[in-house]
Design a protein around this motif. Structure first.
Motif, PDB file in Angstrom:
ATOM      1  N   LEU A  83      11.047  -5.272   7.837  1.00 18.39           N
ATOM      2  CA  LEU A  83      12.454  -4.995   8.494  1.00 18.39           C
ATOM      3  C   LEU A  83      13.604  -5.169   7.532  1.00 18.39           C
ATOM      4  N   ASP A  84      13.504  -5.722   6.345  1.00 19.42           N
ATOM      5  CA  ASP A  84      14.460  -5.820   5.557  1.00 19.42           C
ATOM      6  C   ASP A  84      13.829  -5.832   4.012  1.00 19.42           C
ATOM      7  N   GLY A  85      14.575  -5.570   2.779  1.00 24.63           N
ATOM      8  CA  GLY A  85      14.051  -5.691   1.589  1.00 24.63           C
ATOM      9  C   GLY A  85      13.238  -4.544   1.216  1.00 24.63           C
ATOM     10  N   GLU A  86      11.983  -4.682   0.426  1.00 24.37           N
ATOM     11  CA  GLU A  86      10.896  -4.073   0.049  1.00 24.37           C
ATOM     12  C   GLU A  86       9.616  -4.712  -0.469  1.00 24.37           C
ATOM     13  N   VAL A  87       8.802  -3.885   0.033  1.00 29.35           N
ATOM     14  CA  VAL A  87       7.282  -4.788  -0.362  1.00 29.35           C
ATOM     15  C   VAL A  87       6.387  -3.265  -0.799  1.00 29.35           C
ATOM     16  N   SER A  88       5.730  -3.770  -1.915  1.00 28.37           N
ATOM     17  CA  SER A  88       4.744  -2.796  -2.301  1.00 28.37           C
ATOM     18  C   SER A  88       3.156  -3.167  -1.601  1.00 28.37           C
ATOM     19  N   LEU A  89       2.322  -2.347  -1.683  1.00 27.25           N
ATOM     20  CA  LEU A  89       1.214  -2.468  -1.074  1.00 27.25           C
ATOM     21  C   LEU A  89       0.071  -1.673  -1.737  1.00 27.25           C
ATOM     22  N   LYS A  90      -1.113  -2.168  -1.868  1.00 28.01           N
ATOM     23  CA  LYS A  90      -2.194  -1.701  -2.389  1.00 28.01           C
ATOM     24  C   LYS A  90      -3.533  -2.136  -1.874  1.00 28.01           C
ATOM     25  N   GLU A  91      -4.514  -1.487  -2.118  1.00 28.02           N
ATOM     26  CA  GLU A  91      -5.872  -1.751  -1.904  1.00 28.02           C
ATOM     27  C   GLU A  91      -6.260  -2.992  -2.472  1.00 28.02           C
ATOM     28  N   ALA A  92      -6.839  -4.085  -2.047  1.00 24.66           N
ATOM     29  CA  ALA A  92      -7.194  -5.333  -2.761  1.00 24.66           C
ATOM     30  C   ALA A  92      -8.563  -5.035  -3.522  1.00 24.66           C
ATOM     31  N   GLU A 108      -0.157   2.040  -5.944  1.00 23.97           N
ATOM     32  CA  GLU A 108       0.753   1.029  -5.110  1.00 23.97           C
ATOM     33  C   GLU A 108       1.700   1.943  -4.362  1.00 23.97           C
ATOM     34  N   ILE A 109       2.031   1.458  -3.219  1.00 31.14           N
ATOM     35  CA  ILE A 109       2.885   2.172  -2.363  1.00 31.14           C
ATOM     36  C   ILE A 109       4.116   1.364  -2.191  1.00 31.14           C
ATOM     37  N   VAL A 110       5.147   1.776  -2.290  1.00 27.35           N
ATOM     38  CA  VAL A 110       6.507   1.015  -2.054  1.00 27.35           C
ATOM     39  C   VAL A 110       6.981   1.316  -0.683  1.00 27.35           C
ATOM     40  N   MET A 111       7.403   0.152   0.189  1.00 27.36           N
ATOM     41  CA  MET A 111       7.849   0.692   1.584  1.00 27.36           C
ATOM     42  C   MET A 111       9.218   0.447   1.477  1.00 27.36           C
ATOM     43  N   HIS A 114      10.040   1.139   8.123  1.00 26.04           N
ATOM     44  CA  HIS A 114       8.924   1.875   8.168  1.00 26.04           C
ATOM     45  C   HIS A 114       7.590   0.919   8.516  1.00 26.04           C
ATOM     46  N   LYS A 115       6.649   1.644   8.678  1.00 28.94           N
ATOM     47  CA  LYS A 115       5.242   0.863   9.161  1.00 28.94           C
ATOM     48  C   LYS A 115       4.195   1.543   8.715  1.00 28.94           C
ATOM     49  N   ALA A 116       3.471   0.959   7.771  1.00 36.83           N
ATOM     50  CA  ALA A 116       2.244   1.219   7.078  1.00 36.83           C
ATOM     51  C   ALA A 116       0.954   0.734   7.663  1.00 36.83           C
ATOM     52  N   SER A 117       0.018   1.530   7.913  1.00 33.25           N
ATOM     53  CA  SER A 117      -1.292   1.321   8.500  1.00 33.25           C
ATOM     54  C   SER A 117      -2.338   1.613   7.589  1.00 33.25           C
ATOM     55  N   PHE A 118      -3.195   0.670   7.357  1.00 27.26           N
ATOM     56  CA  PHE A 118      -4.433   1.003   6.295  1.00 27.26           C
ATOM     57  C   PHE A 118      -5.826   1.199   7.066  1.00 27.26           C
ATOM     58  N   ASP A 119      -6.210   2.230   6.981  1.00 28.79           N
ATOM     59  CA  ASP A 119      -7.484   2.524   7.704  1.00 28.79           C
ATOM     60  C   ASP A 119      -8.633   1.647   6.801  1.00 28.79           C
ATOM     61  N   LYS A 120      -9.149   0.479   7.473  1.00 31.74           N
ATOM     62  CA  LYS A 120     -10.264  -0.175   6.431  1.00 31.74           C
ATOM     63  C   LYS A 120     -11.705   0.696   6.187  1.00 31.74           C
ATOM     64  N   SER A 121     -11.782   1.576   7.247  1.00 32.48           N
ATOM     65  CA  SER A 121     -13.046   2.333   6.901  1.00 32.48           C
ATOM     66  C   SER A 121     -12.718   3.555   5.883  1.00 32.48           C
ATOM     67  N   LYS A 122     -11.792   4.088   6.001  1.00 37.05           N
ATOM     68  CA  LYS A 122     -11.334   5.257   5.071  1.00 37.05           C
ATOM     69  C   LYS A 122     -10.613   4.867   3.855  1.00 37.05           C
ATOM     70  N   VAL A 181      -7.540   4.305   3.263  1.00 42.69           N
ATOM     71  CA  VAL A 181      -6.163   5.076   2.894  1.00 42.69           C
ATOM     72  C   VAL A 181      -4.923   4.495   3.790  1.00 42.69           C
ATOM     73  N   PHE A 182      -3.749   4.524   3.012  1.00 43.63           N
ATOM     74  CA  PHE A 182      -2.495   4.244   3.868  1.00 43.63           C
ATOM     75  C   PHE A 182      -1.797   5.365   4.525  1.00 43.63           C
ATOM     76  N   ASN A 183      -1.262   4.891   5.675  1.00 46.88           N
ATOM     77  CA  ASN A 183      -0.139   6.143   6.296  1.00 46.88           C
ATOM     78  C   ASN A 183       1.057   5.380   6.616  1.00 46.88           C
ATOM     79  N   VAL A 184       2.137   5.670   5.952  1.00 46.70           N
ATOM     80  CA  VAL A 184       3.360   5.187   6.248  1.00 46.70           C
ATOM     81  C   VAL A 184       4.163   6.039   7.010  1.00 46.70           C
ATOM     82  N   VAL A 185       4.789   5.601   8.048  1.00 45.74           N
ATOM     83  CA  VAL A 185       5.558   6.404   9.086  1.00 45.74           C
ATOM     84  C   VAL A 185       6.807   5.635   9.218  1.00 45.74           C
TER      85      VAL A 185
END
Length: 393
Positions: free
Chosen positions: A259-268, A277-280, A284-292, A294-298
């Motif tokens: 909603l505000d600011g910035e976050v970074s995301l990466k696989e644990a 590392e992906i910066v949002m 924006h919404k990021a979805s992480f497919d747990k089986s594949k 992979v991240f998808n940011v839209v």
């Protein structure tokens, strides 16, 4: 080493992975690690990385000096090389990964069993949270944990080593919620069916907490001690922000909405230095497919609707009815029974006041979607409404 760094016997390796496809993923992991160490081993600032690469090079030299080899039949010798590479991968994995990302909750009971919410202190003491919307505040000034403004636990009573990491755990069953204010001033809203682990004090270089389920965060920013959330298979790192994470074990994706600011995301999982590392940015919404993995940011123009649950209502836009049912299951601690997938695949939009009774919410929902429903105990039997005109025909 000869294949990955010098391109030798490429056809042999190709034949190996074709004949034994179960090796393919392991071979690629080993390849990735050797390439990383080759590129970073000499110049890396990490003593561990540097020493590891020197040991690998020395081993390789010793192998090349040997004049006699124990020959394994056919492809078995290549399998032996793969095993060695995997051993290197294991050493590198444990040496380079961040083990802080792994945490196992001590409270293993199902979160949908309808019992009270529960706080498990780091000394092993269990405290029932009997309110539907409990509150926990870590009072740093008075060195105490305040629960629902009714009881106080003084921090000198806690044993920080009881569960291995000195963390307190909150378990929220379906049908309940909780608000937590951490010692640094960060505010956390926990949704139904969630688990959350946090320290009484934040020590070290970062403020790390653990989540299973859904939570909304308003983080007190501190550039010198960043705030990180380990949620399922990802790490969400605050860069001064408000964000929502949905990381239920039963869901295929982990969703982060900023909603505000910035976050970074990466696989644990895996080696942290290798994980991208992906910066949002906001909206924006990021979805992480747990089986594949992979991240998808839209873009998400309606980011605010993802946190309406903290105020007791649910707004949705362009969602399937079975997704709405899933959220209602958690909120009201019920089970929806219907044909899966639900006959109607129409995407719907609307707003539900979750402070209303389940029956009233379903009546409102039936005005949006052609459904009939019947409540039986904690089960809701749903059918698609039959078109009377079709019956006549």
């Amino acid at each position: 080493m000869a294949w990955i760094l010098h391109g030798k016997k490429q056809e042999k390796w190709k034949e190996l992975t074709v004949q034994f496809p179960e090796f393919e993923e392991k071979v690629q992991k080993a390849r990735k690690i050797i390439l990383f160490l080759h590129e970073n081993g000499t110049n890396s600032q990490s003593v561990t990385v540097h020493e590891l690469w020197n040991e690998i090079q020395q081993y390789n030299k010793n192998i090349n000096r040997r004049k006699q080899f124990i020959r394994f039949g056919g492809y078995l010798k290549y399998a032996a090389v793969v095993v060695f590479a995997l051993l290197l991968a294991g050493v590198g994995y444990h040496a380079l990964r961040n083990d802080d990302n792994t945490y196992h909750f001590t409270e293993n009971s199902a979160t949908q069993d309808g019992n009270d919410a529960k706080l498990v202190l780091s000394n092993g003491r269990h405290i029932a949270l009997r309110k539907n919307e409990s509150s926990i505040r870590v009072d740093n000034r008075n060195e105490a944990i305040k629960i629902d403004n009714d009881s106080v636990i003084y921090m000198d009573q806690l044993d920080a080593h009881n569960n291995g990491q000195g963390l307190n755990e909150v378990t929220i069953p379906y049908g309940k919620k909780s608000y937590i204010e951490l010692t640094d001033g960060t505010k956390v809203w926990l949704n139904a069916g969630s688990k959350f682990a946090f320290p009484t004090h934040f020590n070290g270089k970062k403020r790390l907490v653990y989540l299973t389920g859904e939570a909304y965060f308003e983080v007190k920013h501190n550039a010198k001690q960043p705030f990180e959330v380990s949620a399922g298979g990802i790490i969400v790192k605050d860069i001064g922000t408000r964000f929502n994470i949905s990381a239920y074990d039963s869901d295929k994706n982990i969703k982060t909405v900023l909603l505000d600011g910035e976050v970074s995301l990466k696989e644990a999982e895996g080696i942290s230095l290798l994980n991208k590392e992906i910066v949002m940015t906001p909206g924006h919404k990021a979805s992480f497919d747990k089986s594949k993995k992979v991240f998808n940011v839209v873009p998400e123009p309606n980011a605010d609707q993802y946190i309406t649950w903290i105020n007791g209502w649910y707004q949705f836009s362009g969602q399937r009815i079975d997704d709405v049912f899933k959220r209602l299951e958690r909120y009201y601690n019920v089970q929806f029974l219907y044909r899966r997938p639900f006959p109607s695949s129409e995407l719907i939009a609307g707003k539900l006041d979750l402070k209303d009774s389940l029956s009233k919410v379903l009546t409102t929902l039936s005005d949006i979607v052609p459904i009939d429903y019947r409540i039986s105990g904690n089960q809701v039997i749903v059918n698609q409404k039959i078109n009377e005109l079709n019956l006549r025909n």
